[in-house]
Design a protein around this motif. Structure first.
Motif, PDB file in Angstrom:
ATOM      1  N   HIS A  72      74.555-124.837  14.015  1.00 53.48           N
ATOM      2  CA  HIS A  72      75.116-126.160  14.266  1.00 53.48           C
ATOM      3  C   HIS A  72      74.086-127.276  14.108  1.00 53.48           C
ATOM      4  CE1 HIS A  72      78.384-123.655  15.736  1.00 53.48           C
ATOM      5  NE2 HIS A  72      79.146-124.699  15.562  1.00 53.48           N
TER       6      HIS A  72
ATOM      7  N   HIS B  99      78.569-122.618  23.730  1.00 49.85           N
ATOM      8  CA  HIS B  99      79.635-123.297  22.982  1.00 49.85           C
ATOM      9  C   HIS B  99      80.144-124.534  23.725  1.00 49.85           C
ATOM     10  CE1 HIS B  99      80.474-120.743  19.486  1.00 49.85           C
ATOM     11  NE2 HIS B  99      80.031-119.747  20.222  1.00 49.85           N
TER      12      HIS B  99
ATOM     13  N   LEU C 247      85.196-119.696  17.403  1.00 51.83           N
ATOM     14  CA  LEU C 247      83.855-119.110  17.382  1.00 51.83           C
ATOM     15  C   LEU C 247      83.550-118.729  15.940  1.00 51.83           C
ATOM     16  CD1 LEU C 247      84.203-116.536  20.317  1.00 51.83           C
ATOM     17  CD2 LEU C 247      83.163-118.796  20.420  1.00 51.83           C
TER      18      LEU C 247
ATOM     19  N   LEU D 142      73.195-119.521  17.197  1.00 49.68           N
ATOM     20  CA  LEU D 142      74.275-120.497  17.404  1.00 49.68           C
ATOM     21  C   LEU D 142      73.790-121.932  17.171  1.00 49.68           C
ATOM     22  CD1 LEU D 142      77.241-120.881  18.377  1.00 49.68           C
ATOM     23  CD2 LEU D 142      76.308-121.176  20.685  1.00 49.68           C
TER      24      LEU D 142
ATOM     25  N   SER E 291      77.349-114.371  17.860  1.00 47.51           N
ATOM     26  CA  SER E 291      77.716-113.365  18.863  1.00 47.51           C
ATOM     27  C   SER E 291      77.303-111.967  18.406  1.00 47.51           C
ATOM     28  CB  SER E 291      79.224-113.390  19.134  1.00 47.51           C
ATOM     29  OG  SER E 291      79.630-114.652  19.625  1.00 47.51           O
TER      30      SER E 291
ATOM     31  N   TYR F 247      87.798-119.379  29.886  1.00 54.75           N
ATOM     32  CA  TYR F 247      87.530-119.300  28.449  1.00 54.75           C
ATOM     33  C   TYR F 247      87.636-117.845  28.048  1.00 54.75           C
ATOM     34  CZ  TYR F 247      86.239-124.153  28.552  1.00 54.75           C
ATOM     35  OH  TYR F 247      86.290-125.521  28.685  1.00 54.75           O
TER      36      TYR F 247
ATOM     37  N   LEU G 154      76.460-127.004  22.433  1.00 58.77           N
ATOM     38  CA  LEU G 154      76.837-127.552  21.114  1.00 58.77           C
ATOM     39  C   LEU G 154      77.245-129.027  21.194  1.00 58.77           C
ATOM     40  CD1 LEU G 154      78.626-124.600  19.260  1.00 58.77           C
ATOM     41  CD2 LEU G 154      76.216-125.255  19.280  1.00 58.77           C
TER      42      LEU G 154
ATOM     43  N   ILE H 109      88.926-122.924  21.217  1.00 61.33           N
ATOM     44  CA  ILE H 109      87.721-123.339  20.485  1.00 61.33           C
ATOM     45  C   ILE H 109      87.383-122.222  19.509  1.00 61.33           C
ATOM     46  CG2 ILE H 109      85.242-123.778  20.679  1.00 61.33           C
ATOM     47  CD1 ILE H 109      85.658-124.801  23.463  1.00 61.33           C
TER      48      ILE H 109
ATOM     49  N   ARG I 298      83.854-130.247  22.499  1.00 64.88           N
ATOM     50  CA  ARG I 298      84.190-129.688  21.186  1.00 64.88           C
ATOM     51  C   ARG I 298      85.675-129.878  20.945  1.00 64.88           C
ATOM     52  NH1 ARG I 298      82.210-123.981  19.616  1.00 64.88           N
ATOM     53  NH2 ARG I 298      82.719-124.915  17.621  1.00 64.88           N
TER      54      ARG I 298
END
Lengths: 391, 391
Positions: free
Chosen positions: B208, B301, B390, B204, A151, B339, B305, B388, B319
């Motif tokens: 992952h 996300h 971050l 991101l 981010s 979210y 992901l 979730i 997730r």
């Protein structure tokens, strides 16, 4: 014996923040910001529409009002003219708000007929305008130290920053010692085992922003140890594995001493991982970890990672602890702070039954080190305990 | 509108586990195990001493007992003979237990005088022997899928595994679209902004376990979009950013359709990130994310992901959510799953006041997405909510 806290303070005393370097934004994720990053513009750079719709003078908005469409403002292509009474500009999300307009009526609230639009009866009252600079203004800063997340990378991009000043990655030289070790893939003799701590620690330090320099295995003789130490030149920290105990066969401390190590040798009130060596050798901080597989990994978490964070520019302090609820009763603890391999799930923590420090299988199945303080009394299921996350 | 769960199921339907590749152990950390890793030996490979001390026949241990030192067993150099009645072998931690010996008396419990030792009065009763195979036995396995941690790497090394079969990294082609975008470091025109979503998403997905292929910015015209899509060849997934809405300027879906996209276009009951495009183009899964900075990262996300994890061989599922305690009251939620950017600390979660999806500063300061279900009633301080992480 000294406490874990005292030993960590000694280790942190050895290190200081490293110099910075500049990297392209694309490579800055996971790095530590070392200098303020300053926004080169406002975001949004202009008042922008938050929706697809029609830009109008806000005071003119009422049910059944009609407007003439005089142009269009799209992302990247604003409308050059001015919106006057009775006029509107078709506008899209993110596009610049035309001069004169003060509100965006969403397209769902509009009936369009050629160049004319008529507003519906029940109008969304939100003006759907993002003011210029609402996210950040030119000159706003991200300040160091800051571990840059994905981010953050998006934010830095939108600030028009393409080069980022970050702390140089600490180079950690890892030296496994011992005649009993062979490298993975080799054929061990009957009395030998496979070097594993150096591989685990290399992965651990790299996961936390350092660069691992894995040295050849140093044998239990002076020549081999001296050769290995010679390969540490330019490293920011030397970590030896094994030979930190007081056994007759522990030459590491002697050889390092002859090479100028101003050494402290600690017995720590800690399980696992009692012996620890720490000092400076030729100006390079050195940490001597126990050779026991689990002990060396646990000491990596407890001493080495905070040292890396301090070198990256963060305050010199222990790893942050998290809290979870015990799923079982636990007996009182003895005189050594106990780092127990445990499994955390959904806020519940369960220590493994087998805590022998030789068991890598147990460590690999753990995702937490449950911390039992010195002389902690017995504690019951449902009570809260501290842990350090692994993983 | 469909639910987030339904939309994610559609996305996960598009992907399947990728083939595997073999990498050196040194590069396996953070990768996903794709085939069982089988121990090539017992660990320890022999019964070993857990301490520095003296190996004796256990039945002979009693206060003041005397033994004759007949040799030494050090790590890497075992003792070839056999320990018989009245005899002992000096032994060090990790060294092979000599034949005949069944117990190690720690050196602290011994008085040595030349070749003779005398046991003290208060003897530690632990035999201090690690049996052969106590950690793992030849043939024991780590089973896939498993995200390899530093502790796993240490364990694999000790199993004498120097090459590891892991899932190939998914290659994610990232295509930012729009005439309004310029790259960081460029000079934007008055109506332009800096491309940031592609940088954030690249960081991101790489965090992952995927590989990001960042494409040139595609402009809002057919030729530019076609040129960008041509650069997706060989990718495991194409992610477009922007142009997923129904606005007049959204050519992406049209061009992708002409290139063979079997497309589904979803309106999702979700905030932020309502529009989502998903389908297959030339056999490649494609995901169309909204162009709004925060929306695209949140959708990254929530949808991207899990898709990457499924390609890596993990079960296709959302997730995992964590739980934390609210620090404030919250109003009821509307018809869209929300979210919310939030900050978690020590099990307490606080949503940010400003939830406008254009605010990257707020996203960058967040370390959690607090999830408010569809039509959730108002909820008070101290209650538990899902989030979730971050970061």
């Amino acid at each position: 014996m000294i406490t874990v806290k005292q030993a960590l303070a000694e280790v942190l005393n050895l290190v200081s923040p490293l110099p910075s370097e500049t990297v392209p934004l694309r490579q800055a994720s996971g790095r530590t910001l070392a200098a303020p990053a300053t926004a080169r513009r406002d975001q949004p750079p202009f008042a922008a529409s938050a929706m697809d719709g029609y830009a109008v003078i806000g005071l003119e908005v009422e049910p059944d009002a009609m407007f003439k469409v005089i142009g269009e403002s799209a992302a990247g292509h604003g409308f050059d003219g001015e919106v006057k009474a009775g006029q509107t500009v078709r506008i899209f999300t993110g596009a610049p708000l035309p001069k004169g307009a003060t509100r965006v009526v969403i397209q769902e609230d509009v009936i369009r007929n050629g160049d004319l639009i008529t507003l519906r009866r029940n109008l969304d009252e939100n003006p759907y305008i993002r003011p210029a600079g609402a996210d950040f203004k030119s000159g706003d800063q991200l300040v160091p130290p800051r571990l840059l997340t994905p981010s953050d990378i998006a934010l830095l991009a939108s600030m028009n920053i393409d080069q980022v000043t970050v702390t140089r990655r600490p180079v950690i030289a890892l030296m496994a010692t011992g005649d009993e070790l062979v490298m993975p893939g080799e054929n061990p003799g009957p009395d030998q085992i496979i070097a594993s701590n150096n591989f685990g620690l290399a992965a651990l330090v790299e996961q936390h922003g350092a660069e691992a320099r894995m040295l050849p295995i140093a044998r239990d003789n002076r020549a081999s140890l001296e050769a290995a130490f010679a390969l540490c030149e330019g490293a920011d920290m030397v970590v030896t594995i094994g030979g930190a105990s007081v056994g007759d066969h522990d030459l590491v401390a002697q050889v390092a001493g002859d090479l100028g190590l101003e050494r402290a040798f600690y017995k720590i009130a800690m399980r696992p991982g009692k012996p620890l060596m720490a000092g400076k050798m030729m100006g390079i901080p050195m940490l001597g970890l126990p050779g026991n597989p689990v002990s060396s990994m646990v000491c990596g978490h407890v001493y080495l990672l905070p040292a890396i964070r301090a070198m990256l520019g963060f305050p010199p302090e222990p790893r942050p602890r998290l809290q979870a609820t015990l799923t079982c009763d636990m007996p009182a603890n003895g005189p050594r702070e106990h780092y127990m391999r445990a499994r955390v799930q959904a806020g519940q923590i369960t220590p493994f039954e087998r805590q022998d420090s030789a068991l890598l299988t147990v460590l690999a199945d753990a995702n937490a080190l449950l911390i039992r303080p010195v002389d902690a009394p017995e504690i019951g299921k449902g009570e809260t305990v501290d842990y350090i996350p692994l993983g």
